[in-house]
Design a protein around this motif. Structure first.
Motif, PDB file in Angstrom:
ATOM      1  N   CYS A  52     -12.651  -9.219 -10.181  1.00  0.00           N
ATOM      2  CA  CYS A  52     -11.500  -8.333 -10.045  1.00  0.00           C
ATOM      3  C   CYS A  52     -10.352  -8.904 -10.860  1.00  0.00           C
ATOM      4  N   ILE A 106      -8.293   1.182  -3.126  1.00  0.00           N
ATOM      5  CA  ILE A 106      -7.391   0.100  -2.796  1.00  0.00           C
ATOM      6  C   ILE A 106      -6.734   0.380  -1.460  1.00  0.00           C
ATOM      7  N   ASN A 118      -3.698  -5.400   0.842  1.00  0.00           N
ATOM      8  CA  ASN A 118      -3.777  -6.031  -0.484  1.00  0.00           C
ATOM      9  C   ASN A 118      -5.231  -6.251  -0.905  1.00  0.00           C
ATOM     10  N   THR A 119      -6.050  -5.262  -0.650  1.00  0.00           N
ATOM     11  CA  THR A 119      -7.484  -5.402  -0.920  1.00  0.00           C
ATOM     12  C   THR A 119      -7.974  -4.284  -1.828  1.00  0.00           C
ATOM     13  N   LEU A 120      -8.718  -4.701  -2.830  1.00  0.00           N
ATOM     14  CA  LEU A 120      -9.362  -3.787  -3.760  1.00  0.00           C
ATOM     15  C   LEU A 120     -10.836  -3.718  -3.422  1.00  0.00           C
ATOM     16  N   SER A 174      -1.459   1.281  -8.995  1.00  0.00           N
ATOM     17  CA  SER A 174      -0.862   1.261  -7.658  1.00  0.00           C
ATOM     18  C   SER A 174      -0.543   2.671  -7.187  1.00  0.00           C
ATOM     19  N   ASN A 230      -3.486  -0.781   0.107  1.00  0.00           N
ATOM     20  CA  ASN A 230      -2.270  -1.519  -0.204  1.00  0.00           C
ATOM     21  C   ASN A 230      -1.760  -2.324   0.996  1.00  0.00           C
TER      22      ASN A 230
END
Length: 115
Positions: A95, A71, A76-78, A53, A73
């Motif tokens: 993932c 990422i 909330n997506t990688l 993070s 934040n």
């Protein structure tokens, strides 16, 4: 409860590119580790790349210089940007999110590299 949903897989020719996405829903805490793994037919699941993070990243040797993990934040997506794809990159890509003692996996997305 956390859910991870991958997308972006598909079929591409050698040398091509794909971008995978993994949207995390639910209770996402600020301190976590996320990663992309892959599993080819008949092989064990293996780490491809990871990110904390705080933004620290690590890659396995066979993707260094070709893949980029990132990422968002706020969303909330990688992501996994995959360039210069090779036939040996063919696999189901998953993932993973680790938050404290909790460990979550997505359902996977198929990547096929073939001419």
């Amino acid at each position: 409860q956390v859910q991870l949903v991958e997308s972006g897989g598909g079929m591409v020719q050698p040398g091509g590119s794909l971008r995978l996405s993994c949207v995390a829903s639910g209770s996402i805490f600020s301190k976590n580790v996320m990663g992309w793994y892959r599993q080819a037919p008949g092989k064990q699941r293996e780490l491809v790349a990871g990110i904390t993070s705080g933004g620290a990243t690590n890659y396995v040797d066979f993707v260094k210089g070709r893949f980029t993990i990132s990422i968002d934040n706020a969303k909330n997506t990688l992501y996994l940007q995959m360039n210069s794809l090779k036939p040996e990159d063919t696999a189901v890509y998953f993932c993973r999110l680790i938050v404290g003692l909790s460990d979550y996996w997505g359902q996977g997305t198929q990547v096929t590299v073939s001419s």
